[in-house]
Write an enzyme that holds these catalytic residues in place. Structure first.
Site, short mmCIF file in Angstrom:
data_model
loop_
_atom_site.label_atom_id
_atom_site.label_comp_id
_atom_site.label_asym_id
_atom_site.label_seq_id
_atom_site.Cartn_x
_atom_site.Cartn_y
_atom_site.Cartn_z
N ASP A 96 55.83 -22.24 7.33
CA ASP A 96 54.69 -22.86 8.00
C ASP A 96 53.40 -22.23 7.46
O ASP A 96 53.31 -21.02 7.26
CB ASP A 96 54.80 -22.66 9.52
CG ASP A 96 53.88 -23.60 10.28
OD1 ASP A 96 54.39 -24.51 10.95
OD2 ASP A 96 52.63 -23.43 10.21
N HIS A 142 60.43 -32.46 12.32
CA HIS A 142 60.57 -31.10 11.81
C HIS A 142 60.99 -30.18 12.94
O HIS A 142 60.58 -30.37 14.09
CB HIS A 142 59.26 -30.59 11.18
CG HIS A 142 58.05 -30.73 12.04
ND1 HIS A 142 57.39 -31.93 12.20
CD2 HIS A 142 57.38 -29.84 12.82
CE1 HIS A 142 56.36 -31.75 13.01
NE2 HIS A 142 56.34 -30.49 13.42
N VAL A 202 52.22 -33.39 13.19
CA VAL A 202 52.72 -34.03 11.97
C VAL A 202 53.88 -34.93 12.37
O VAL A 202 54.88 -34.46 12.95
CB VAL A 202 53.18 -32.99 10.92
CG1 VAL A 202 53.76 -33.69 9.69
CG2 VAL A 202 52.02 -32.08 10.52
N HIS A 260 60.80 -26.27 14.05
CA HIS A 260 60.22 -24.95 13.81
C HIS A 260 61.33 -23.92 13.99
O HIS A 260 61.93 -23.85 15.06
CB HIS A 260 59.12 -24.65 14.84
CG HIS A 260 57.95 -25.58 14.79
ND1 HIS A 260 56.75 -25.23 14.21
CD2 HIS A 260 57.78 -26.85 15.27
CE1 HIS A 260 55.89 -26.24 14.34
NE2 HIS A 260 56.49 -27.23 14.98
P1 5GP Z 1 53.74 -29.71 15.00
O1 5GP Z 1 52.41 -29.30 15.60
O2 5GP Z 1 53.69 -31.16 14.54
O3 5GP Z 1 54.95 -29.43 15.85
O4 5GP Z 1 53.96 -28.80 13.72
C1 5GP Z 1 53.30 -29.04 12.50
C2 5GP Z 1 53.31 -27.73 11.76
O5 5GP Z 1 52.99 -27.99 10.42
C3 5GP Z 1 52.27 -26.71 12.26
O6 5GP Z 1 52.94 -25.52 12.68
C4 5GP Z 1 51.36 -26.48 11.06
O7 5GP Z 1 50.94 -25.14 10.93
C5 5GP Z 1 52.23 -26.92 9.91
N1 5GP Z 1 51.50 -27.45 8.77
C6 5GP Z 1 50.46 -28.33 8.80
N2 5GP Z 1 50.06 -28.62 7.54
C7 5GP Z 1 50.86 -27.91 6.70
C8 5GP Z 1 50.92 -27.79 5.27
O8 5GP Z 1 50.18 -28.41 4.51
N3 5GP Z 1 51.87 -26.94 4.76
C9 5GP Z 1 52.71 -26.23 5.59
N4 5GP Z 1 53.60 -25.42 4.97
N5 5GP Z 1 52.69 -26.33 6.93
C10 5GP Z 1 51.77 -27.16 7.48
#
Ligand code: 5GP
Ligand code: ZN
Length: 113
Positions: A29, A99, A95, A101
């Site tokens: 992440d 996914h 996103v 975590h």
């Molecule tokens: P969500 O908030 O959708 O559960 O998790 C999305 C995750 O994607 C977040 O923890 C954020 O830090 C990570 N993230 C967002 N953009 C990028 C990126 O460009 N590269 C990587 N490796 N992680 C990303």
């Protein structure tokens, strides 16, 4: 496809890959919340766990097997870790490509805030 994680799968956006097979990609992440914070995703686009269909069954098994393998490689299999998938806005999904975590390497509270 205007999806960040599809672009990471395609290699159009760089990422630090820790695991890859035919169905799954895992990468660190960009904003880690613990010593280990890795995103484990299906290569095949699906927006969230709420959108899963029967055809995704194999991807899900592959994701959980990959997560266990990664946790061992990260040295957190014995101490424990979380696998979390956020669904929708109030849960914190930002996103919209499924996914999980994989978070570990420190003690965690319950319930999540
Ligand atoms: P969500 O908030 O959708 O559960 O998790 C999305 C995750 O994607 C977040 O923890 C954020 O830090 C990570 N993230 C967002 N953009 C990028 C990126 O460009 N590269 C990587 N490796 N992680 C990303
Ligand atoms: Zn996608």
């Amino acid at each position: 496809m205007d999806c960040l994680f599809c672009k990471i799968v395609a290699g159009e956006v760089p990422s630090e890959t820790v695991f890859e097979d035919d169905a799954v990609l895992a990468f660190r992440d960009i904003n880690p919340q613990a010593p280990t914070h890795i995103l484990v995703i299906p290569k095949d686009h699906v927006a969230s766990a709420a959108e899963l269909e029967d055809r995704h069954a194999g991807d899900l098994v592959a994701i959980f097997k990959a997560a266990a393998e990664i946790a061992s490689a990260e040295g957190i299999a014995q101490t424990g870790y979380r696998l979390i998938t956020n669904i929708g806005r109030e849960a914190g999904q930002t996103v919209f490509h499924l996914h999980f975590h994989l978070i570990g390497g420190r003690p965690m509270g319950w319930p999540p805030g």
